[in-house]
Design an enzyme around this catalytic site. Structure first.
Site, PDB file in Angstrom:
ATOM      1  N   LYS A  87       0.854  -1.193   0.000  1.00  0.00           N
ATOM      2  CA  LYS A  87       0.000   0.000   0.000  1.00  0.00           C
ATOM      3  C   LYS A  87       0.890   1.243   0.000  1.00  0.00           C
ATOM      4  O   LYS A  87       1.783   1.373   0.853  1.00  0.00           O
ATOM      5  CB  LYS A  87      -0.887  -0.041   1.243  1.00  0.00           C
TER       6      LYS A  87
HETATM    7  O1  G3P Z   1      -9.648   2.507   4.566  1.00  0.00           O
HETATM    8  C1  G3P Z   1      -9.228   3.769   4.964  1.00  0.00           C
HETATM    9  C2  G3P Z   1      -9.650   3.988   6.346  1.00  0.00           C
HETATM   10  O2  G3P Z   1      -8.881   3.270   7.259  1.00  0.00           O
HETATM   11  C3  G3P Z   1      -9.823   5.388   6.734  1.00  0.00           C
HETATM   12  O3  G3P Z   1     -11.017   5.386   7.391  1.00  0.00           O
HETATM   13  O4  G3P Z   1     -12.755   6.234   8.861  1.00  0.00           O
HETATM   14  O5  G3P Z   1     -10.328   6.871   9.242  1.00  0.00           O
HETATM   15  O6  G3P Z   1     -11.596   7.790   7.320  1.00  0.00           O
HETATM   16  P1  G3P Z   1     -11.444   6.650   8.246  1.00  0.00           P
END
Ligand code: G3P
Length: 218
Positions: A87
């Site tokens: 990634k």
């Molecule tokens: O998949 C990306 C994720 O981990 C980010 O999620 O909820 O932190 O925006 P969030």
């Protein structure tokens, strides 16, 4: 549509795997830190533990921001297990690193994608997955689903094989709408995946079936 779980929590990965609908796992440095996994060796070991719990693709994120560092870290991550996907951040250095890995048939996931232009570059660099963060776009009053739609249209126009991985998924309607638009993959927390199961009429109907069965079998 592939279902990935977005966590570094082993118990949750196990629970999702047991459901029988899990296709992979995504992690990031914040999710690792949330589980208290720090230090290079612990992080590498944790990725192997995750791979051993699932039979799908596991995205493992580099921490370097320079090209040479990304290549070094990415190669080390890819060596850990055949199902590791490297990634990389959606930056100039990250795109160069993506091309390096795709030329060597190492799978990549371009992360922190917030525009159709970024997704187009990721596809041209041969990314396996592109990760638009739809919840974070919604957070700043921009329609995250609209971005998925734009990327779908662009990829379909040219037959790009890069898979659209809807990330930063926050609720069940994100999943349903992404499925309607044609995102190839979604990654979300276990609670959101399990949320798809819920319907009050299912609960009411089942309670009635159980009660009627018990009445008839007294
Ligand atoms: O998949 C990306 C994720 O981990 C980010 O999620 O909820 O932190 O925006 P969030």
């Amino acid at each position: 549509m592939k279902f990935f779980i977005d966590t570094a929590n082993l118990a949750q990965i196990k629970e999702a795997q047991a459901l029988g609908v899990l296709d992979g796992v995504t992690t990031n440095p914040s999710l690792m830190a949330k589980e208290g996994i720090t230090g290079k060796n612990n992080i590498l070991k944790h990725y192997v533990d995750i791979c051993n719990l699932t039979d799908g693709e596991v995205s493992a994120e580099v921490n370097a921001v320079d090209y040479d560092g990304m290549i070094r870290e990415g190669e080390e991550l890819a060596e850990l297990h055949e199902r590791i996907v490297v990634k990389l951040p959606m930056t100039q250095e990250g795109i160069k690193a993506c091309k390096y890995f795709s030329d060597r048939e190492i799978k990549t996931n371009m992360t922190l994608v917030f525009s159709a232009g970024q997704a187009l570059l990721a596809a041209k660099a041969g990314a396996t997955f592109v990760s638009p963060f739809i919840g974070r776009l919604d957070d700043v009053s921009t329609d995250g689903l609209n971005l998925i739609q734009e990327i779908r249209e662009i990829y379909d126009n040219y037959g790009y094989e890069t898979q659209i991985l809807a990330a930063s998924v926050r609720h069940t309607m994100h999943i349903i709408n992404c499925a309607k638009i044609g995102a190839d993959v979604m990654t979300g927390p276990l609670s959101v995946i399990l949320g798809l199961l819920k319907h009050p009429l299912t609960d009411i109907g089942l309670a009635q079936f159980i009660a009627d069965f018990e009445k008839g079998n007294k």
